[in-house]
Scaffold this active site. Structure first.
Site, PDB file in Angstrom:
ATOM      1  N   LYS A 178       3.417  10.853 -10.291  1.00 26.08           N
ATOM      2  CA  LYS A 178       3.570  10.063  -9.050  1.00 26.08           C
ATOM      3  C   LYS A 178       4.924   9.358  -9.057  1.00 26.08           C
ATOM      4  O   LYS A 178       5.223   8.552  -8.175  1.00 26.08           O
ATOM      5  CB  LYS A 178       2.508   8.952  -8.968  1.00 26.08           C
ATOM      6  CG  LYS A 178       1.068   9.313  -8.978  1.00 26.08           C
ATOM      7  CD  LYS A 178       0.247   8.003  -8.758  1.00 26.08           C
ATOM      8  CE  LYS A 178      -1.013   7.961  -9.562  1.00 26.08           C
ATOM      9  NZ  LYS A 178      -1.704   6.670  -9.541  1.00 26.08           N
ATOM     10  N   LYS A 203       5.594   7.122 -11.198  1.00 30.81           N
ATOM     11  CA  LYS A 203       5.298   5.742 -11.616  1.00 30.81           C
ATOM     12  C   LYS A 203       5.260   5.701 -13.146  1.00 30.81           C
ATOM     13  O   LYS A 203       4.736   6.609 -13.786  1.00 30.81           O
ATOM     14  CB  LYS A 203       3.895   5.333 -11.118  1.00 30.81           C
ATOM     15  CG  LYS A 203       3.832   4.814  -9.713  1.00 30.81           C
ATOM     16  CD  LYS A 203       2.372   4.579  -9.289  1.00 30.81           C
ATOM     17  CE  LYS A 203       1.878   3.207  -9.630  1.00 30.81           C
ATOM     18  NZ  LYS A 203       0.591   2.891  -8.965  1.00 30.81           N
TER      19      LYS A 203
HETATM   20  N1  C2G Z   1      -5.639  -3.637  -5.098  1.00 34.37           N
HETATM   21  C1  C2G Z   1      -6.152  -4.726  -4.391  1.00 34.37           C
HETATM   22  N2  C2G Z   1      -5.407  -5.844  -4.263  1.00 34.37           N
HETATM   23  C2  C2G Z   1      -4.171  -5.924  -4.819  1.00 34.37           C
HETATM   24  C3  C2G Z   1      -3.649  -4.836  -5.544  1.00 34.37           C
HETATM   25  C4  C2G Z   1      -4.412  -3.682  -5.675  1.00 34.37           C
HETATM   26  O1  C2G Z   1      -7.287  -4.669  -3.885  1.00 34.37           O
HETATM   27  N3  C2G Z   1      -3.442  -7.071  -4.659  1.00 34.37           N
HETATM   28  C5  C2G Z   1      -6.465  -2.432  -5.209  1.00 34.37           C
HETATM   29  C6  C2G Z   1      -5.775  -1.206  -4.629  1.00 34.37           C
HETATM   30  O2  C2G Z   1      -5.972  -1.144  -3.234  1.00 34.37           O
HETATM   31  C7  C2G Z   1      -6.489  -0.069  -5.357  1.00 34.37           C
HETATM   32  C8  C2G Z   1      -6.848  -0.707  -6.719  1.00 34.37           C
HETATM   33  O3  C2G Z   1      -6.700  -2.136  -6.568  1.00 34.37           O
HETATM   34  O4  C2G Z   1      -7.697   0.282  -4.673  1.00 34.37           O
HETATM   35  C9  C2G Z   1      -5.937  -0.234  -7.823  1.00 34.37           C
HETATM   36  O5  C2G Z   1      -4.594  -0.484  -7.410  1.00 34.37           O
HETATM   37  P1  C2G Z   1      -3.409   0.213  -8.255  1.00 34.37           P
HETATM   38  O6  C2G Z   1      -3.602  -0.048  -9.695  1.00 34.37           O
HETATM   39  O7  C2G Z   1      -2.123  -0.125  -7.601  1.00 34.37           O
HETATM   40  O8  C2G Z   1      -3.748   1.768  -8.056  1.00 34.37           O
HETATM   41  P2  C2G Z   1      -3.003   2.790  -7.092  1.00 34.37           P
HETATM   42  O9  C2G Z   1      -1.583   2.888  -7.504  1.00 34.37           O
HETATM   43  O10 C2G Z   1      -3.336   2.392  -5.710  1.00 34.37           O
HETATM   44  O11 C2G Z   1      -3.691   4.183  -7.499  1.00 34.37           O
HETATM   45  O12 C2G Z   1      -6.027   8.216  -6.663  1.00 34.37           O
HETATM   46  C10 C2G Z   1      -5.843   6.871  -6.259  1.00 34.37           C
HETATM   47  C11 C2G Z   1      -4.819   6.180  -7.132  1.00 34.37           C
HETATM   48  O13 C2G Z   1      -5.148   6.282  -8.508  1.00 34.37           O
HETATM   49  C12 C2G Z   1      -4.726   4.704  -6.757  1.00 34.37           C
END
Ligand code: C2G
Length: 129
Positions: A44, A46
């Protein structure tokens, strides 16, 4: 029994992640969390600060999380839903609509993100220290 599924990187675990997981745990009886592997994240573009093993251990230690599975690809969700008997797939609303195609095999919901916190913000703040 209601099984809930979500996925995430959960790097630099913070209150936004916790508030989401707490809400997910309250939506069902069993919560399965897919944690992105380091290799998947690299795909990704990342790079997480915290290794997959440590991110998975942290998420797995949270009350309400019953199982952690590695997220190795974008395409495994449907198979995971079937394998784990998932009734409800939930993501934060930054993903709204992105996974509606799964609604033929389970309910799909998007919950409001916790504002004011993100792994990216934390990394930026650390850079200024
Ligand atoms: N999240 C949240 N509030 C935040 C930050 C993140 O509710 N302030 C939620 C995101 O919406 C997501 C989850 O926490 O549902 C995990 O966020 P990330 O670790 O950033 O994951 P992401 O990069 O969105 O990867 O296949 C889907 C991916 O793996 C999601």
């Amino acid at each position: 029994m209601t099984t809930v599924l979500t996925y995430g990187t959960f790097d630099l675990f913070h209150i936004g992640h916790l508030r989401l997981i707490e809400r997910l745990a309250a939506l069902g009886d069993r919560l399965v969390v897919g944690v992105s592997t380091d290799e998947f994240n690299a795909g990704k573009g990342k790079k997480s600060v915290v290794s997959y093993d440590d991110r998975a251990a942290i998420v797995g230690a949270i009350k309400g999380v019953d199982l952690v599975v590695p997220e190795r690809s974008w395409d495994q969700k449907r198979a995971d839903i079937v394998e784990h008997g998932v009734d409800l797939f939930v993501m934060g609303d930054d993903w709204t609509g992105k996974f509606d195609d799964l609604s033929d095999v389970c309910e799909v919901r998007y919950l409001p993100r916790t504002s004011g916190v993100s792994s990216t913000d934390i990394k930026e703040m650390l850079r200024t220290l």
